[in-house]
Motif scaffolding. Sequence first.
Motif, PDB file in Angstrom:
ATOM      1  N   GLY A   1      13.336  -7.644 -11.379  1.00 37.11           N
ATOM      2  CA  GLY A   1      12.397  -8.754 -11.313  1.00 37.11           C
ATOM      3  C   GLY A   1      12.420  -9.503  -9.996  1.00 37.11           C
ATOM      4  O   GLY A   1      12.134 -10.704  -9.942  1.00 37.11           O
ATOM      5  N   ILE A   2      12.752  -8.797  -8.914  1.00 44.57           N
ATOM      6  CA  ILE A   2      12.770  -9.390  -7.575  1.00 44.57           C
ATOM      7  C   ILE A   2      11.516  -8.931  -6.839  1.00 44.57           C
ATOM      8  O   ILE A   2      11.256  -7.726  -6.732  1.00 44.57           O
ATOM      9  CB  ILE A   2      14.029  -8.957  -6.793  1.00 44.57           C
ATOM     10  CG1 ILE A   2      15.295  -9.379  -7.530  1.00 44.57           C
ATOM     11  CG2 ILE A   2      14.016  -9.520  -5.373  1.00 44.57           C
ATOM     12  CD1 ILE A   2      16.574  -8.768  -6.962  1.00 44.57           C
ATOM     13  N   GLY A   3      10.724  -9.870  -6.335  1.00 43.69           N
ATOM     14  CA  GLY A   3       9.555  -9.506  -5.557  1.00 43.69           C
ATOM     15  C   GLY A   3       9.966  -8.865  -4.241  1.00 43.69           C
ATOM     16  O   GLY A   3      11.068  -9.101  -3.732  1.00 43.69           O
ATOM     17  N   VAL A   4       9.079  -8.069  -3.665  1.00 45.15           N
ATOM     18  CA  VAL A   4       9.350  -7.408  -2.389  1.00 45.15           C
ATOM     19  C   VAL A   4       8.215  -7.711  -1.421  1.00 45.15           C
ATOM     20  O   VAL A   4       7.038  -7.546  -1.749  1.00 45.15           O
ATOM     21  CB  VAL A   4       9.504  -5.886  -2.550  1.00 45.15           C
ATOM     22  CG1 VAL A   4       9.678  -5.204  -1.189  1.00 45.15           C
ATOM     23  CG2 VAL A   4      10.693  -5.562  -3.457  1.00 45.15           C
ATOM     24  N   THR A   5       8.576  -8.164  -0.230  1.00 42.96           N
ATOM     25  CA  THR A   5       7.629  -8.344   0.860  1.00 42.96           C
ATOM     26  C   THR A   5       7.958  -7.335   1.950  1.00 42.96           C
ATOM     27  O   THR A   5       9.118  -7.216   2.365  1.00 42.96           O
ATOM     28  CB  THR A   5       7.713  -9.768   1.447  1.00 42.96           C
ATOM     29  OG1 THR A   5       7.351 -10.709   0.449  1.00 42.96           O
ATOM     30  CG2 THR A   5       6.773  -9.921   2.643  1.00 42.96           C
ATOM     31  N   ALA A   6       6.944  -6.616   2.392  1.00 40.61           N
ATOM     32  CA  ALA A   6       7.116  -5.613   3.442  1.00 40.61           C
ATOM     33  C   ALA A   6       6.780  -6.227   4.791  1.00 40.61           C
ATOM     34  O   ALA A   6       5.639  -6.625   5.034  1.00 40.61           O
ATOM     35  CB  ALA A   6       6.213  -4.408   3.165  1.00 40.61           C
ATOM     36  N   PHE A   7       7.793  -6.314   5.672  1.00 42.60           N
ATOM     37  CA  PHE A   7       7.452  -6.700   7.041  1.00 42.60           C
ATOM     38  C   PHE A   7       7.221  -5.440   7.870  1.00 42.60           C
ATOM     39  O   PHE A   7       7.613  -4.344   7.490  1.00 42.60           O
ATOM     40  CB  PHE A   7       8.492  -7.641   7.657  1.00 42.60           C
ATOM     41  CG  PHE A   7       9.826  -7.049   8.054  1.00 42.60           C
ATOM     42  CD1 PHE A   7       9.958  -6.252   9.179  1.00 42.60           C
ATOM     43  CD2 PHE A   7      10.973  -7.348   7.334  1.00 42.60           C
ATOM     44  CE1 PHE A   7      11.187  -5.738   9.566  1.00 42.60           C
ATOM     45  CE2 PHE A   7      12.218  -6.856   7.714  1.00 42.60           C
ATOM     46  CZ  PHE A   7      12.319  -6.037   8.829  1.00 42.60           C
ATOM     47  N   SER A   8       6.542  -5.603   8.990  1.00 40.00           N
ATOM     48  CA  SER A   8       6.128  -4.475   9.825  1.00 40.00           C
ATOM     49  C   SER A   8       5.374  -3.423   9.005  1.00 40.00           C
ATOM     50  O   SER A   8       5.707  -2.229   9.057  1.00 40.00           O
ATOM     51  CB  SER A   8       7.331  -3.842  10.528  1.00 40.00           C
ATOM     52  OG  SER A   8       7.991  -4.784  11.343  1.00 40.00           O
ATOM     53  N   PRO A   9       4.343  -3.816   8.239  1.00 33.92           N
ATOM     54  CA  PRO A   9       3.648  -2.846   7.389  1.00 33.92           C
ATOM     55  C   PRO A   9       2.879  -1.786   8.172  1.00 33.92           C
ATOM     56  O   PRO A   9       2.485  -0.770   7.592  1.00 33.92           O
ATOM     57  CB  PRO A   9       2.699  -3.721   6.563  1.00 33.92           C
ATOM     58  CG  PRO A   9       2.461  -4.927   7.412  1.00 33.92           C
ATOM     59  CD  PRO A   9       3.771  -5.173   8.112  1.00 33.92           C
ATOM     60  N   PHE A  10       2.685  -2.004   9.476  1.00 33.14           N
ATOM     61  CA  PHE A  10       2.057  -0.987  10.324  1.00 33.14           C
ATOM     62  C   PHE A  10       3.099  -0.072  10.960  1.00 33.14           C
ATOM     63  O   PHE A  10       2.772   0.763  11.795  1.00 33.14           O
ATOM     64  CB  PHE A  10       1.218  -1.633  11.428  1.00 33.14           C
ATOM     65  CG  PHE A  10       0.085  -2.495  10.930  1.00 33.14           C
ATOM     66  CD1 PHE A  10      -0.673  -2.112   9.823  1.00 33.14           C
ATOM     67  CD2 PHE A  10      -0.231  -3.676  11.569  1.00 33.14           C
ATOM     68  CE1 PHE A  10      -1.722  -2.903   9.369  1.00 33.14           C
ATOM     69  CE2 PHE A  10      -1.279  -4.467  11.123  1.00 33.14           C
ATOM     70  CZ  PHE A  10      -2.030  -4.079  10.020  1.00 33.14           C
ATOM     71  N   GLY A  11       4.363  -0.256  10.589  1.00 39.96           N
ATOM     72  CA  GLY A  11       5.414   0.603  11.116  1.00 39.96           C
ATOM     73  C   GLY A  11       5.638   0.406  12.607  1.00 39.96           C
ATOM     74  O   GLY A  11       5.881  -0.714  13.069  1.00 39.96           O
ATOM     75  N   PRO A  12       5.551   1.470  13.391  1.00 39.58           N
ATOM     76  CA  PRO A  12       5.911   1.386  14.812  1.00 39.58           C
ATOM     77  C   PRO A  12       5.011   0.486  15.639  1.00 39.58           C
ATOM     78  O   PRO A  12       5.399   0.072  16.741  1.00 39.58           O
ATOM     79  CB  PRO A  12       5.796   2.840  15.282  1.00 39.58           C
ATOM     80  CG  PRO A  12       4.895   3.498  14.296  1.00 39.58           C
ATOM     81  CD  PRO A  12       5.182   2.833  12.987  1.00 39.58           C
ATOM     82  N   ALA A  13       3.836   0.136  15.142  1.00 38.04           N
ATOM     83  CA  ALA A  13       2.895  -0.647  15.946  1.00 38.04           C
ATOM     84  C   ALA A  13       3.493  -1.949  16.448  1.00 38.04           C
ATOM     85  O   ALA A  13       3.161  -2.423  17.543  1.00 38.04           O
ATOM     86  CB  ALA A  13       1.629  -0.923  15.144  1.00 38.04           C
ATOM     87  N   SER A  14       4.384  -2.557  15.663  1.00 41.44           N
ATOM     88  CA  SER A  14       4.986  -3.834  16.050  1.00 41.44           C
ATOM     89  C   SER A  14       6.049  -3.683  17.128  1.00 41.44           C
ATOM     90  O   SER A  14       6.466  -4.687  17.724  1.00 41.44           O
ATOM     91  CB  SER A  14       5.628  -4.505  14.823  1.00 41.44           C
ATOM     92  OG  SER A  14       4.673  -4.805  13.841  1.00 41.44           O
TER      93      SER A  14
END
Length: 328
Positions: free
Chosen positions: A213-226
Amino acid sequence: MSLPPLLSAAGRIEVPAVGLGLWKLPLAHAADRVEHAIDVGYRHLDSACDYGNETAVGEGIRRSIAAGKVKRDDLWITSKLWNTYHAREHVRPACERTLRDLGVDYLDLYLIHFPIALRYVPFEERYPPEWLFDPQAEKPRMEFARVSISETWHAMEDLVRAGLVRNIGICNFNTSLLRDLLNVATIRPAMLQVEMHPSLTQEKLLRFCREEGIGVTAFSPFGPASYVSIGMAKPEDSLFTRPAVQAAAKRTGRSPAQVLLRWGVQRGTAVVPMTSRPERLLENLSVGDFELTAEEMSAIGALNENRRFNDPGEFAEAAFNTFCPIYD
């Protein structure tokens, strides 16, 4: 425009599924960019002490509230506790500094930024303190502090009890650290924020969080672009040009960036893309009115290479003369 759905973590919290990531947002543009983002519909802002722009971000928030565009309660504001403030006596002052800089009375979510405790640097000496203890040393290094995750977490819980933050969570934790944290937590983590994209799908970690029951936030969702601009990825690593992404973009009439964000949202994660181009703000937010097929989701997920671009085990030694692995 149809906004993407809210991310719900076992009914405990609801977070706008697409937020504005504020990492690398230049100080000179931060206030205007935040105000413009709110104008086009963003209600989720992902900040951090270490980004060095919270005062300017706060100015953008202040302008929007003063102009009647939003109320404070319309916004979901996340910030993060930096590594040098892990000791119990430093957690609340660090949070209070962030609140002053952002110009708000509470945070919706406060996260431990890394499972790395560094030696304390006073605010008046350097803020944000970044990674090095003494940048003027002959060979500057990170200096570690002997502070347990348990000590830091219990201080984070105190912030909830004091009404300074409404939810607490962690960043850059693996399943082993999460298990250990759950064993000592009185207030369970509401959110885990980690690097997550088709090159690093983290299926087991995502499943574990769902079951807990832990939410997940994805950082760098564009992968290498950042990471291309800072030398941590190469242009040819791009996910935008992969055939599976291109095919889904062609079928849906959307951009490859929108396909990648939709893939993340459709997996049940929040995503916090950052863009250096104001015209991309609305495009990134507009992923709520189309869906990827099961076949497209599978094909994009099959791009996984367990490729991590944001890894202290690599960049800390190269940039800060300190070997600091947190992933095996």
